[in-house]
Design an enzyme around this catalytic site. Structure first.
Site, PDB file in Angstrom:
ATOM      1  N   GLU A 197      28.548  16.599  -7.471  1.00  0.00           N
ATOM      2  CA  GLU A 197      27.480  15.619  -7.699  1.00  0.00           C
ATOM      3  C   GLU A 197      26.967  15.216  -6.330  1.00  0.00           C
ATOM      4  O   GLU A 197      27.697  14.636  -5.537  1.00  0.00           O
ATOM      5  CB  GLU A 197      28.010  14.386  -8.437  1.00  0.00           C
ATOM      6  CG  GLU A 197      26.873  13.454  -8.814  1.00  0.00           C
ATOM      7  CD  GLU A 197      27.296  12.005  -9.007  1.00  0.00           C
ATOM      8  OE1 GLU A 197      26.599  11.283  -9.721  1.00  0.00           O
ATOM      9  OE2 GLU A 197      28.316  11.576  -8.418  1.00  0.00           O
ATOM     10  N   ASP A 217      32.868  14.194  -8.235  1.00  0.00           N
ATOM     11  CA  ASP A 217      32.084  12.960  -8.276  1.00  0.00           C
ATOM     12  C   ASP A 217      31.666  12.483  -6.882  1.00  0.00           C
ATOM     13  O   ASP A 217      32.469  12.535  -5.941  1.00  0.00           O
ATOM     14  CB  ASP A 217      32.984  11.883  -8.923  1.00  0.00           C
ATOM     15  CG  ASP A 217      32.273  10.575  -9.142  1.00  0.00           C
ATOM     16  OD1 ASP A 217      31.342  10.543  -9.947  1.00  0.00           O
ATOM     17  OD2 ASP A 217      32.656   9.574  -8.493  1.00  0.00           O
ATOM     18  N   ASP A 238      36.773  15.938 -14.143  1.00  0.00           N
ATOM     19  CA  ASP A 238      35.926  15.186 -13.221  1.00  0.00           C
ATOM     20  C   ASP A 238      36.831  14.660 -12.109  1.00  0.00           C
ATOM     21  O   ASP A 238      37.756  13.887 -12.369  1.00  0.00           O
ATOM     22  CB  ASP A 238      35.290  14.030 -14.014  1.00  0.00           C
ATOM     23  CG  ASP A 238      33.990  13.541 -13.419  1.00  0.00           C
ATOM     24  OD1 ASP A 238      33.910  13.484 -12.181  1.00  0.00           O
ATOM     25  OD2 ASP A 238      33.076  13.203 -14.192  1.00  0.00           O
TER      26      ASP A 238
HETATM   27  C1  GLC Z   1      29.169   8.937 -10.070  1.00  0.00           C
HETATM   28  C2  GLC Z   1      29.393   8.865 -11.563  1.00  0.00           C
HETATM   29  C3  GLC Z   1      29.119   7.465 -12.017  1.00  0.00           C
HETATM   30  C4  GLC Z   1      30.086   6.539 -11.311  1.00  0.00           C
HETATM   31  C5  GLC Z   1      30.022   6.712  -9.793  1.00  0.00           C
HETATM   32  C6  GLC Z   1      31.203   6.094  -9.129  1.00  0.00           C
HETATM   33  O1  GLC Z   1      27.853   8.730  -9.725  1.00  0.00           O
HETATM   34  O2  GLC Z   1      28.614   9.810 -12.222  1.00  0.00           O
HETATM   35  O3  GLC Z   1      29.219   7.312 -13.400  1.00  0.00           O
HETATM   36  O4  GLC Z   1      29.796   5.208 -11.636  1.00  0.00           O
HETATM   37  O5  GLC Z   1      30.025   8.064  -9.420  1.00  0.00           O
HETATM   38  O6  GLC Z   1      32.352   6.848  -9.339  1.00  0.00           O
END
Ligand code: GLC
Length: 554
Positions: free
Chosen positions: A261, A204, A102
């Site tokens: 994401e 992320d 990640d």
């Molecule tokens: C993404 C992650 C989440 C995290 C955020 C900040 O949305 O999936 O868990 O809190 O990023 O890094």
């Protein structure tokens, strides 16, 4: 027509997400370890898993459970050592399971050495590595942006006499991607992990890396007078230039995949993001999770929805990736409540609901992403007070809900329903103390139902959710049309049944899933000439679905 054997390995496999803090503790400390993941690789192989996404396990102060990275090249001591990671990568490869790291590249921890240097003065070599701005003339924050976790997205720094921007918690300062040195440092980190032999990356919060050229106040949308930072900074023009560079520097020339994401990217924009001209192999977009939760960050406001809303969102994503790109199918991750609660507008047994979702997930077009515990049919946990939650976002949203005028009971009810901690309770391996997760009291309470809902019990029950997952995984592996086949929606207007067909050459499979707790009928000619390949409630009847029943015909 694409043949299944011509597809990339990550298109043919099943991906599984591990939240390492809650997976398995091999040290009796109450939090999970990397060695715990290694110990369960055979369990994952039996589920058909070929890609294992591990949420951040780098050195971190753990304000956001690892999404606040202090050092991207070190393993946090609570998880183990780099030798444990090397071992996990090697043992995984022996079983055909490749690790997916990640990459948290929108921000670092405020304890990251880069930030410590950057905040020390306005004239140090890393002064420009984060987003610094002067106060407004009255001393207040540069804009009225609200961070995703609530409160101002700006934090004052005494040493520099300036504010810094944080899209998430104040301990997660945003990096300045405009600075080529920052981008270079991030690519070097990604390549360190490529050289270690990982199979890919989940990237992320990537839609926030490009900030607008001018920072301006926006219209307040809550009682706090603030404007969501998401609206100001998500998916801004120019972001794809950064990401094409990222792809060139990291992805190209390697047999890995990258899944971004991408909150803020709509289904109709997907062709710029994935596929031949895109920047990622797959993109998690959230149009279907927005159906039960609402698209706004402010989830304490009630949402009403119907099955066709969910079906439309899923169909749009399928259509957007039908000829270009690839879809990462998911109903759960570490930021979502449990899918058995989230995706059903009706009551009914959780095990039946879990099987309905599994049938959709494992037969749709795309790489299925299973989140730990989903294969056991978890529901949400039972929370009695706000103090039981650990998650930084849940606490902020509780405060926000109070600020919006909800009373304590209603604010707690919203957290119970939607909190990310619902997904983060310890994995339930057996019915011993702490569900076999740890010898010590776990960091989050084990779900009340662990004595009956656990891996050991389900492994010996041919009718369990776990057995259903394994059967569907085996079916998927044996039927090329379930991997490479075209996808087309059936019964689009039906408010009870979600249905689709997969077709490859002469081979055809039809998935029918009743999301309601009433019997549903459909035109039996849809399955003419087909036989049941998997049925969640015993021998199926063509033309009829029992309440919360799923059947795959082929
Ligand atoms: C993404 C992650 C989440 C995290 C955020 C900040 O949305 O999936 O868990 O809190 O990023 O890094």
């Amino acid at each position: 027509m694409t043949r299944a054997q011509d597809m990339a390995w990550w298109q043919q496999t099943i991906a599984y997400e591990v939240y390492p803090k809650s997976f398995l503790d091999t040290r009796g400390q109450g939090t999970g370890t990397l060695a715990g993941i290694t110990q369960k690789l055979d369990y994952l192989a039996a589920l058909g898993v070929g890609a294992l996404w591990i949420t951040p396990c780098y050195k971190s102060p753990m304000v956001d459970n690892g999404y606040d990275v202090q050092d991207y090249l070190q393993i946090d001591p609570s998880f183990g050592t780099m030798a444990d990671m090397d071992e996990l990568i090697a043992r995984g490869r022996e079983r055909g399971i490749r690790m997916v790291m990640d990459l948290v590249f929108n921000h670092t921890s405020n304890e990251c050495a880069w930030f410590v240097e950057s905040r020390s003065s306005r004239a140090n070599p890393k002064a420009d590595w984060y987003i610094w701005r002067d106060a407004k003339p009255d001393g207040s924050a540069p804009t009225n942006w609200r961070s995703i976790f609530g409160g101002s997205a700006w934090e004052w720094c005494e040493e520099r006499g300036q504010y810094y921007l944080h899209t998430f918690a104040k301990q997660q300062p945003d990096l300045n991607w405009e600075n080529p040195q920052v981008r270079g440092a991030l690519y070097d980190i990604a390549n360190f992990w490529v050289d270690k032999g990982v199979g890919g990356f989940r990237i992320d919060a990537i839609t926030y890396i490009k900030k607008p050229p001018v920072f301006e106040d926006g219209p307040a949308d809550g009682e706090d007078g603030l404007y969501p930072v998401h609206a100001a900074t998500a998916n801004r023009p120019g972001i794809l230039e950064f990401l094409h560079e990222f792809k060139r520097e990291v992805r190209d020339g390697h047999d890995i995949f990258m899944v971004g994401e991408a909150n803020g990217v709509a289904a109709d924009e997907l062709d710029q993001w994935v596929g031949a001209n895109g920047v990622f192999d797959m993109l998690f977009e959230f149009s279907h999770t927005h159906v039960p939760m609402g698209a706004e960050e402010i989830w304490c406001r009630p949402v009403t929805w119907t099955l066709t809303d969910l079906k439309q969102a899923l169909a749009q994503s399928q259509e957007a990736t039908a000829h270009n790109g690839w879809y990462p199918a998911f109903f759960e991750n570490h930021d979502q409540p449990r899918s058995t609660v989230n995706f059903f507008p009706c009551d009914g047994p959780l095990t039946s609901k879990a099987k309905v979702l599994a049938a959709v997930l494992l037969t749709t077009r795309g790489t299925p992403f299973v989140y730990q515990g989903q294969e056991l049919g978890y529901g949400n946990a039972t929370w009695k007070s706000i103090d039981e939650f650990d998650d930084v976002q849940t606490h902020a949203q509780y405060e926000f809900a109070l600020g919006e005028g909800l009373d304590e009971k209603a604010a707690l009810a919203a957290c119970v329903r939607f909190s990310r901690d619902n997904a983060r309770t310890p994995m339930q391996w057996d019915d011993s103390a702490y569900a076999g997760f740890s010898g010590a009291k776990p960091w989050l309470p084990v779900h009340d139902d662990y004595a009956s809902c656990n891996v050991a019990a389900q492994e010996t029950d041919a009718d369990s959710v776990l057995a259903w997952y394994r059967a569907l995984a085996a079916l998927r592996a044996s039927r090329p049309e379930l991997v490479a086949g075209d996808w087309s929606e059936l019964l689009a207007a039906d408010e009870r049944v979600l249905a689709f067909e997969r077709a490859l050459g002469d081979a055809r499979a039809v998935t029918l899933a009743n999301f309601s707790n009433e019997e549903a009928t459909y035109d039996a000619s849809l399955v003419d000439g087909l036989a049941p390949l998997a049925a969640s409630q015993g021998a199926p009847i063509a033309g009829i679905l029992r309440p919360l029943e799923a059947v795959v015909w082929g």
